[in-house]
Design a protein around this motif. Sequence first.
Motif, mmCIF file in Angstrom:
data_model
loop_
_atom_site.group_PDB
_atom_site.id
_atom_site.type_symbol
_atom_site.label_atom_id
_atom_site.label_comp_id
_atom_site.label_asym_id
_atom_site.label_seq_id
_atom_site.Cartn_x
_atom_site.Cartn_y
_atom_site.Cartn_z
ATOM 1 N N GLU A 7 8.453 7.824 -3.048
ATOM 2 C CA GLU A 7 8.227 8.346 -2.005
ATOM 3 C C GLU A 7 7.092 10.084 -1.598
ATOM 4 O OE1 GLU A 7 11.528 5.344 0.369
ATOM 5 O OE2 GLU A 7 11.545 7.175 -0.500
ATOM 6 N N LYS A 8 7.874 10.390 -3.021
ATOM 7 C CA LYS A 8 7.307 12.026 -2.764
ATOM 8 C C LYS A 8 6.126 11.978 -3.117
ATOM 9 C CE LYS A 8 11.482 14.133 -1.725
ATOM 10 N NZ LYS A 8 11.259 14.160 -0.129
ATOM 11 N N VAL A 9 5.509 11.693 -4.198
ATOM 12 C CA VAL A 9 4.007 12.368 -4.736
ATOM 13 C C VAL A 9 3.147 10.885 -3.994
ATOM 14 C CG1 VAL A 9 5.446 12.441 -6.591
ATOM 15 C CG2 VAL A 9 4.614 10.991 -6.845
ATOM 16 N N LEU A 10 3.392 10.062 -3.502
ATOM 17 C CA LEU A 10 2.635 8.875 -2.436
ATOM 18 C C LEU A 10 2.101 8.990 -1.734
ATOM 19 C CD1 LEU A 10 3.273 5.918 -5.267
ATOM 20 C CD2 LEU A 10 1.556 7.590 -5.372
ATOM 21 N N PRO A 11 0.478 8.908 -1.576
ATOM 22 C CA PRO A 11 0.415 8.669 0.044
ATOM 23 C C PRO A 11 1.289 7.871 0.435
ATOM 24 C CG PRO A 11 -1.701 9.024 -1.199
ATOM 25 C CD PRO A 11 -0.112 8.664 -2.267
ATOM 26 N N THR A 12 1.268 7.318 2.379
ATOM 27 C CA THR A 12 1.925 6.799 2.713
ATOM 28 C C THR A 12 0.370 5.903 3.211
ATOM 29 O OG1 THR A 12 1.350 7.979 4.924
ATOM 30 C CG2 THR A 12 3.853 8.070 3.789
ATOM 31 N N GLN A 13 -0.449 5.755 3.171
ATOM 32 C CA GLN A 13 -1.195 4.728 3.543
ATOM 33 C C GLN A 13 -2.298 4.160 2.435
ATOM 34 O OE1 GLN A 13 -4.004 6.607 6.966
ATOM 35 N NE2 GLN A 13 -2.384 8.246 6.829
ATOM 36 N N GLY A 14 -2.900 2.830 2.887
ATOM 37 C CA GLY A 14 -3.774 2.751 1.299
ATOM 38 C C GLY A 14 -3.110 1.600 0.470
ATOM 39 N N VAL A 15 -3.887 1.093 -0.595
ATOM 40 C CA VAL A 15 -3.836 0.413 -1.418
ATOM 41 C C VAL A 15 -3.183 1.141 -3.091
ATOM 42 C CG1 VAL A 15 -4.143 -1.415 -3.187
ATOM 43 C CG2 VAL A 15 -5.478 -1.087 -0.416
ATOM 44 N N TYR A 16 -2.342 0.865 -3.269
ATOM 45 C CA TYR A 16 -1.532 1.461 -4.845
ATOM 46 C C TYR A 16 -2.984 1.025 -6.252
ATOM 47 C CZ TYR A 16 1.328 3.410 -1.129
ATOM 48 O OH TYR A 16 2.340 4.466 -0.218
ATOM 49 N N CYS A 17 -2.301 1.996 -7.098
ATOM 50 C CA CYS A 17 -2.693 0.804 -8.482
ATOM 51 C C CYS A 17 -1.832 1.436 -9.301
ATOM 52 C CB CYS A 17 -3.806 1.377 -8.504
ATOM 53 S SG CYS A 17 -4.890 1.201 -10.184
ATOM 54 N N LEU A 34 4.471 0.276 -1.279
ATOM 55 C CA LEU A 34 5.244 0.846 -1.926
ATOM 56 C C LEU A 34 6.592 0.526 -2.870
ATOM 57 C CD1 LEU A 34 5.916 3.473 -3.534
ATOM 58 C CD2 LEU A 34 8.174 4.257 -1.722
ATOM 59 N N ASP A 35 7.560 -0.889 -2.599
ATOM 60 C CA ASP A 35 7.679 -1.621 -2.850
ATOM 61 C C ASP A 35 7.072 -2.761 -3.837
ATOM 62 O OD1 ASP A 35 10.661 -1.271 -1.648
ATOM 63 O OD2 ASP A 35 10.259 -2.120 -0.048
ATOM 64 N N GLY A 36 5.955 -3.412 -3.003
ATOM 65 C CA GLY A 36 5.498 -4.056 -4.484
ATOM 66 C C GLY A 36 4.674 -3.150 -5.897
ATOM 67 N N LEU A 37 4.365 -1.926 -5.389
ATOM 68 C CA LEU A 37 4.290 -1.197 -6.095
ATOM 69 C C LEU A 37 5.281 -0.959 -7.084
ATOM 70 C CD1 LEU A 37 1.584 0.685 -7.890
ATOM 71 C CD2 LEU A 37 3.262 2.631 -6.967
ATOM 72 N N ALA A 68 -10.512 5.996 -3.591
ATOM 73 C CA ALA A 68 -9.961 6.863 -3.172
ATOM 74 C C ALA A 68 -9.908 7.467 -1.762
ATOM 75 C CB ALA A 68 -9.283 7.585 -4.742
ATOM 76 N N ILE A 69 -9.116 7.213 -1.744
ATOM 77 C CA ILE A 69 -9.174 7.757 0.280
ATOM 78 C C ILE A 69 -8.092 9.028 0.266
ATOM 79 C CG2 ILE A 69 -10.026 5.875 1.387
ATOM 80 C CD1 ILE A 69 -7.602 4.378 1.592
#
Length: 78
Positions: A7-17, A34-37, A68-69
């Motif tokens: 939650e601290k290091v990843l953006p709050t929008q977009g698709v995670y990889c 994030l939960d899916g990640l 990357a956005i």
Amino acid sequence: MKKQFYEKVLPTQGVYCVTGIKDGKAANRFARTLDGLLTLIDELDTGGANVFVALNSFSGFSRKGDDAIFARSFFVDL
């Protein structure tokens, strides 16, 4: 604790990889939340893969730089 870190290091929008590397083969997997990640990370880890999470988020299901956005963290390797 793992969720709090991401939650601290990843953006709050977009698709995670997340990338899993096992037996010399790399496979990218994607999540919209994030939960899916976190579920993907646990699955890859349990399966014995080395797990790497992209710290950018993407516009779709591609990890190319052009897709990357968002970024929330800046890192320098020394």
